[in-house]
Design a protein around this motif. Structure first.
Motif, mmCIF file in Angstrom:
data_model
loop_
_atom_site.group_PDB
_atom_site.id
_atom_site.type_symbol
_atom_site.label_atom_id
_atom_site.label_comp_id
_atom_site.label_asym_id
_atom_site.label_seq_id
_atom_site.Cartn_x
_atom_site.Cartn_y
_atom_site.Cartn_z
ATOM 1 N N ILE A 57 -2.555 13.531 18.015
ATOM 2 C CA ILE A 57 -3.237 12.317 18.449
ATOM 3 C C ILE A 57 -2.195 11.260 18.817
ATOM 4 O O ILE A 57 -1.294 11.004 18.047
ATOM 5 C CB ILE A 57 -4.118 11.749 17.308
ATOM 6 C CG1 ILE A 57 -5.250 12.734 17.006
ATOM 7 C CG2 ILE A 57 -4.710 10.391 17.692
ATOM 8 C CD1 ILE A 57 -6.090 12.348 15.838
ATOM 9 N N LEU A 64 -1.577 9.794 -2.390
ATOM 10 C CA LEU A 64 -0.382 9.869 -1.546
ATOM 11 C C LEU A 64 -0.660 9.270 -0.166
ATOM 12 O O LEU A 64 -1.723 9.473 0.399
ATOM 13 C CB LEU A 64 0.097 11.327 -1.377
ATOM 14 C CG LEU A 64 0.601 12.066 -2.613
ATOM 15 C CD1 LEU A 64 1.340 13.338 -2.190
ATOM 16 C CD2 LEU A 64 1.508 11.209 -3.475
ATOM 17 N N THR A 65 0.302 8.525 0.354
ATOM 18 C CA THR A 65 0.180 7.928 1.686
ATOM 19 C C THR A 65 0.567 8.972 2.737
ATOM 20 O O THR A 65 1.071 10.041 2.398
ATOM 21 C CB THR A 65 1.144 6.742 1.828
ATOM 22 O OG1 THR A 65 2.470 7.252 1.682
ATOM 23 C CG2 THR A 65 0.899 5.694 0.769
ATOM 24 N N HIS A 66 0.355 8.607 4.016
ATOM 25 C CA HIS A 66 0.761 9.507 5.101
ATOM 26 C C HIS A 66 2.240 9.893 4.959
ATOM 27 O O HIS A 66 2.598 11.049 5.080
ATOM 28 C CB HIS A 66 0.550 8.840 6.465
ATOM 29 C CG HIS A 66 -0.892 8.731 6.856
ATOM 30 N ND1 HIS A 66 -1.426 7.593 7.405
ATOM 31 C CD2 HIS A 66 -1.915 9.612 6.777
ATOM 32 C CE1 HIS A 66 -2.713 7.785 7.656
ATOM 33 N NE2 HIS A 66 -3.037 8.996 7.286
ATOM 34 N N LEU A 104 2.834 12.197 2.032
ATOM 35 C CA LEU A 104 2.319 13.538 2.321
ATOM 36 C C LEU A 104 3.269 14.286 3.248
ATOM 37 O O LEU A 104 3.510 15.483 3.077
ATOM 38 C CB LEU A 104 0.929 13.447 2.966
ATOM 39 C CG LEU A 104 -0.208 13.022 2.039
ATOM 40 C CD1 LEU A 104 -1.451 12.678 2.843
ATOM 41 C CD2 LEU A 104 -0.527 14.123 1.038
ATOM 42 N N LYS A 113 -1.073 12.996 10.059
ATOM 43 C CA LYS A 113 -2.155 12.093 10.474
ATOM 44 C C LYS A 113 -3.247 12.870 11.192
ATOM 45 O O LYS A 113 -4.436 12.641 10.979
ATOM 46 C CB LYS A 113 -1.609 10.984 11.375
ATOM 47 C CG LYS A 113 -0.763 9.977 10.614
ATOM 48 C CD LYS A 113 -0.331 8.837 11.516
ATOM 49 C CE LYS A 113 0.451 7.793 10.726
ATOM 50 N NZ LYS A 113 0.973 6.733 11.595
ATOM 51 N N ALA A 160 -4.249 13.535 -1.152
ATOM 52 C CA ALA A 160 -4.547 12.123 -0.941
ATOM 53 C C ALA A 160 -5.648 11.690 -1.905
ATOM 54 O O ALA A 160 -5.561 10.644 -2.546
ATOM 55 C CB ALA A 160 -4.979 11.880 0.499
ATOM 56 N N ILE A 176 -5.710 16.723 2.124
ATOM 57 C CA ILE A 176 -6.883 15.924 1.743
ATOM 58 C C ILE A 176 -6.996 15.855 0.223
ATOM 59 O O ILE A 176 -7.222 14.789 -0.355
ATOM 60 C CB ILE A 176 -8.162 16.483 2.408
ATOM 61 C CG1 ILE A 176 -8.156 16.101 3.899
ATOM 62 C CG2 ILE A 176 -9.422 15.949 1.727
ATOM 63 C CD1 ILE A 176 -9.287 16.664 4.712
ATOM 64 N N GLU A 221 -10.691 7.456 5.853
ATOM 65 C CA GLU A 221 -9.303 7.315 5.397
ATOM 66 C C GLU A 221 -9.194 6.270 4.289
ATOM 67 O O GLU A 221 -8.369 6.389 3.390
ATOM 68 C CB GLU A 221 -8.398 6.924 6.575
ATOM 69 C CG GLU A 221 -8.237 8.061 7.572
ATOM 70 C CD GLU A 221 -6.780 8.307 7.940
ATOM 71 O OE1 GLU A 221 -5.893 7.996 7.131
ATOM 72 O OE2 GLU A 221 -6.542 8.802 9.048
ATOM 73 N N LEU A 257 -10.487 8.056 1.225
ATOM 74 C CA LEU A 257 -9.518 9.084 0.850
ATOM 75 C C LEU A 257 -8.270 8.451 0.241
ATOM 76 O O LEU A 257 -7.658 9.013 -0.661
ATOM 77 C CB LEU A 257 -9.146 9.893 2.098
ATOM 78 C CG LEU A 257 -8.309 11.145 1.897
ATOM 79 C CD1 LEU A 257 -9.052 12.140 1.015
ATOM 80 C CD2 LEU A 257 -7.974 11.777 3.236
ATOM 81 N N GLY A 258 -7.931 7.244 0.705
ATOM 82 C CA GLY A 258 -6.790 6.531 0.142
ATOM 83 C C GLY A 258 -5.582 6.497 1.052
ATOM 84 O O GLY A 258 -4.572 5.885 0.729
ATOM 85 N N THR A 259 -5.668 7.164 2.222
ATOM 86 C CA THR A 259 -4.494 7.216 3.096
ATOM 87 C C THR A 259 -4.342 5.956 3.947
ATOM 88 O O THR A 259 -3.296 5.761 4.558
ATOM 89 C CB THR A 259 -4.542 8.436 4.038
ATOM 90 O OG1 THR A 259 -5.848 8.527 4.595
ATOM 91 C CG2 THR A 259 -4.250 9.712 3.279
ATOM 92 N N LEU A 260 -5.374 5.135 3.983
ATOM 93 C CA LEU A 260 -5.245 3.860 4.692
ATOM 94 C C LEU A 260 -4.527 2.908 3.741
ATOM 95 O O LEU A 260 -5.065 2.569 2.686
ATOM 96 C CB LEU A 260 -6.641 3.334 5.034
ATOM 97 C CG LEU A 260 -6.747 2.332 6.179
ATOM 98 C CD1 LEU A 260 -6.274 2.963 7.468
ATOM 99 C CD2 LEU A 260 -8.171 1.852 6.319
ATOM 100 N N GLN A 261 -3.316 2.513 4.094
ATOM 101 C CA GLN A 261 -2.505 1.748 3.140
ATOM 102 C C GLN A 261 -1.898 0.519 3.804
ATOM 103 O O GLN A 261 -1.967 0.357 5.014
ATOM 104 C CB GLN A 261 -1.368 2.635 2.607
ATOM 105 C CG GLN A 261 -1.844 3.899 1.948
ATOM 106 C CD GLN A 261 -1.759 3.860 0.427
ATOM 107 O OE1 GLN A 261 -1.288 2.896 -0.157
ATOM 108 N NE2 GLN A 261 -2.216 4.915 -0.215
ATOM 109 N N LEU A 321 -15.729 16.375 -5.167
ATOM 110 C CA LEU A 321 -14.387 16.852 -5.529
ATOM 111 C C LEU A 321 -14.128 16.595 -7.010
ATOM 112 O O LEU A 321 -13.417 17.341 -7.671
ATOM 113 C CB LEU A 321 -13.312 16.124 -4.708
ATOM 114 C CG LEU A 321 -13.134 16.558 -3.250
ATOM 115 C CD1 LEU A 321 -12.232 15.572 -2.519
ATOM 116 C CD2 LEU A 321 -12.540 17.955 -3.202
#
Lengths: 230, 194
Positions: free
Chosen positions: A2, B161-163, B166, B178, B156, B153, A16, A19-23, A54
């Motif tokens: 992307i 864990l952040t991008h 990871l 991503k 996270a 997934i 996101e 999920l927690g990946t948006l930081q 989960l």
């Protein structure tokens, strides 16, 4: 792959976020949008529900007894003060309630100011929105120069399913403009829809979650007040 | 099923019913109900925060905070939104991830290399999430993702864990991470649509 500049749709952003990946700054920006955007809030809720199974797979582990001792100690001072003889619900003593309002007000303001300070947000005026028992339900702090409100739940009014409290701001012409929804818990930041003047009145109406009005409250006003400078 | 044995679905329904009424009682300041709620659910919630935080001391502090949140917000629980244990487990998870983010900020400020710490391999249970209908559906949909997508997934979700973390942990380019996550989430959403 992307491309970096591809616009993410808000649903994936909500995913996101959960999920927690948006930081970092992205997370802060998203939370600001979340305050005012009902559709985004429901997308976040939907993602919480989608991913929650989960947690089903996590094996239980018995915590040590000391944890309960500390929890029960922490809830004691706060709530025992409310237990009037004969039960809280039967206590209609004006003086007792007045005393409790004052006490919860102090706690509420203290908490709000403390949180605001931790976030580096000094508030310059506050308003306490009373709940259905005439006690501090929410505390609204405002920082006029940045044009936002910080709304913290203290003892929010319990509403039936599908109902929600909506905050309105009255402009110079007496028109009511929607500001946002009073949170059930925690605190939220909301943008002020228009510049704040000393005399601005705020109102709270009870609305249907799925039919939020944008031009005028559809139901009765349950609270009315204005900000006080601090 | 042998006669006299309780149907597992029925057992879940009865348990949810009890938890719902305990939460309702908590909203009315019933401390005994809260004690009962704690005794029925604390092992589950402790398991959740321990899985995320790995350290007993942090997990115990976090469990305390999570139950204070449950107590303070019992009145805003809505049974049509989520089963009671799901709602409480989500509160516990959010509390644990908040703690991780806070620790990371402190670590970043002090230049101490405290995170990310060791991550145990098996974050998703081998025998699936089959306790509920939603669990079976999610399990099935996760099964349709690529192994790496499932792994990032889960990392996270359970480890915050952040991008970047990871990417480092799985030794994979950031852009790929991503993409895995975004596409994975989109696939999951489509798969879970009713």
């Amino acid at each position: 792959m992307i491309p970096e500049n591809e616009q993410l749709d808000s649903n994936t952003l909500a995913g996101e976020y959960v999920l927690g990946t948006l930081q970092g700054q992205e997370r802060v920006d998203f939370e600001q949008r979340l305050n005012a955007d009902l559709r985004l809030q429901s997308e976040v809720d939907a993602w919480q529900q989608r991913l929650a199974p989960l947690l089903d797979g996590v094996d239980p582990v018995a915590p040590p007894d000391t944890v309960w001792e500390r929890i029960s100690h922490r809830i004691e001072p706060d709530r025992s003060a409310r237990q009037a003889p004969g039960g809280f619900w039967n206590s209609l003593s004006f003086w007792r309630n007045l005393g409790m309002v004052a006490a919860t007000l102090v706690i509420a303001l203290g908490l709000t100011l403390m949180t605001a300070r931790q976030q580096g947000l000094e508030m310059d005026s506050v308003m306490v929105v009373l709940n259905d028992h005439a006690r501090a339900g929410w505390v609204v702090g405002a920082r006029a120069r940045d044009g936002f409100l910080n709304v913290s739940a203290v003892e929010p009014t319990e509403l039936p399913q599908g109902k929600v409290c909506q905050l309105w701001m009255e402009d110079e012409q007496g028109h009511l403009i929607p500001v946002g929804l009073l949170p059930h818990d925690g605190s939220r930041q909301m943008r002020l829809p228009t510049a704040l003047n000393a005399g601005n009145r705020f109102k709270v109406s009870v609305e249907q979650t799925d039919r939020l009005p944008t031009d005028a409250p559809s139901d009765e006003i349950v609270f009315e007040g204005s900000l006080t400078e601090i | 099923m042998a006669s006299g044995e309780i149907d597992p679905q029925e057992a879940i329904r009865l348990r949810n019913q009890e938890l719902e009424s305990l939460l309702a009682a908590c909203a009315l300041n019933d401390r005994k109900a809260f004690a009962r709620l704690y005794s029925l659910t604390s092992a589950k919630l402790y398991g959740v925060v321990l899985r995320i935080l790995n350290r007993d001391e942090w997990a115990q502090d976090c469990l305390q905070d999570a139950y204070i949140k449950v107590w303070n917000n019992a009145g805003s629980y809505r049974s049509y939104m989520a089963a009671p244990l799901t709602w409480m487990s989500t509160i516990a998870r959010n509390q644990a991830l908040d703690l991780i983010r806070k620790r990371k900020r402190e670590v970043a400020e002090s230049d101490d290399k405290g995170f990310p710490e060791q991550v145990d391999g098996a974050l998703l249970p081998q025998d699936g999430l089959s306790q509920s209908e939603q669990g079976r559906r999610l399990d099935n949909c996760l099964g349709q993702l690529k192994e790496q997508q499932r792994q990032v997934i889960a990392l996270a979700y359970f480890k915050g864990l952040t991008h970047d973390e990871l990417a480092a942990y799985t030794d994979t380019p950031l852009g790929t991470i991503k993409t895995w996550i975004r596409r994975g989430l989109e696939q999951l959403r489509r798969c879970l649509e009713p």
